[in-house]
Design an enzyme around this catalytic site. Structure first.
Site, short mmCIF file in Angstrom:
data_model
loop_
_atom_site.label_atom_id
_atom_site.label_comp_id
_atom_site.label_asym_id
_atom_site.label_seq_id
_atom_site.Cartn_x
_atom_site.Cartn_y
_atom_site.Cartn_z
N LYS A 1 28.96 43.42 47.73
CA LYS A 1 29.77 44.55 47.28
C LYS A 1 28.92 45.81 47.19
CE LYS A 1 33.64 43.34 44.28
NZ LYS A 1 34.02 43.19 42.87
O1 G3P Z 1 36.42 43.08 40.10
C1 G3P Z 1 37.12 44.18 40.54
C2 G3P Z 1 38.41 44.44 39.81
O2 G3P Z 1 39.31 43.40 40.07
C3 G3P Z 1 38.27 44.77 38.35
O3 G3P Z 1 39.46 44.66 37.66
O4 G3P Z 1 40.67 44.35 35.56
O5 G3P Z 1 38.37 45.31 35.50
O6 G3P Z 1 40.27 46.64 36.38
P1 G3P Z 1 39.70 45.28 36.19
#
Ligand code: G3P
Length: 220
Positions: A83
């Site tokens: 990433k």
């Molecule tokens: O890992 C990337 C993304 O899915 C993060 O999600 O829930 O932290 O906005 P969130």
């Protein structure tokens, strides 16, 4: 659409893996930090547990250092996907990693314009964060639909990974939009399987079955 778990918790990964529906895992520095363990140990354990793609995120911001870290992380397993953030440095480092044959996931993507840049450097995956777009009173699903349409029209090979999903309808709508992958926290995964009518129906089946057993036993 492939289903990924957005976590660094081995307990969560093992549980969903046993369901037979887990195609990959995405991690980020926040998720790894929640494990309070050495990151390399956490990543290696996940890579060994999961057959599919596992995204490992770089943690340095300068392009040269990010490239070096990404190249090192890619050595951790054949299923590692690296990433890089959607920044000029992330694009520079990502492009070099792609040229080395390393699969990259461009993360922290919030607009179709950013998604075009990710595709142009030959990213394997682009990760639009739907829930976080919704959080700022904008429409994450609309952004996802635009990205899917642009990729389709342009014939881009980059896979669209719907990220930051907060509830089952995000998953359903991402599938309808044509996302290649949906990544979600454990809580959302477990909600996908639940339906009150399933519980009510199963409860009734069990009651009727037990009544029959009782009836047969008493009649014997
Ligand atoms: O890992 C990337 C993304 O899915 C993060 O999600 O829930 O932290 O906005 P969130």
């Amino acid at each position: 659409m492939r289903l990924f778990l957005d976590t660094a918790s081995m307990e969560e990964i093992r549980e969903i893996n046993r369901w037979g529906v887990l195609s990959g895992v995405t991690t980020n520095p926040t998720l790894v930090a929640r494990e309070h363990q050495d990151a390399e140990r956490v990543w290696k354990e996940i890579l060994a547990e999961v057959d599919g793609d596992v995204s490992l995120e770089t943690t340095v911001l300068e392009a040269g250092a990010m490239y070096e870290q990404g190249a090192d992380l890619a050595q951790m397993g054949p299923n590692a996907v690296i990433k890089v953030p959607m920044t000029p440095d992330g694009l520079k480092a990502g492009k070099r990693l792609v040229e080395d044959g390393i699969r990259i996931n461009v993360t922290l993507v919030f607009s179709p314009a950013q998604a075009i840049l990710a595709a142009e450097i030959g990213a394997y995956i682009v990760s639009p964060f739907l829930g976080r777009i919704d959080d700022v009173a904008s429409d994450g699903m609309f952004v996802l639909r635009q990205i899917c349409e642009i990729y389709d029209v342009q014939g881009y090979g980059t896979q669209v990974l719907a990220a930051s999903l907060r509830h089952p309808m995000h998953v359903v709508e991402a599938a309808l939009a044509g996302a290649h992958i949906a990544t979600m926290p454990y809580e959302v995964f477990t909600k996908l399987v639940k339906h009150p009518l399933t519980d009510i129906g199963l409860n009734q089946f069990m009651k009727d079955w037990e009544a029959l057993q009782k009836e047969l036993k008493e009649g014997a």
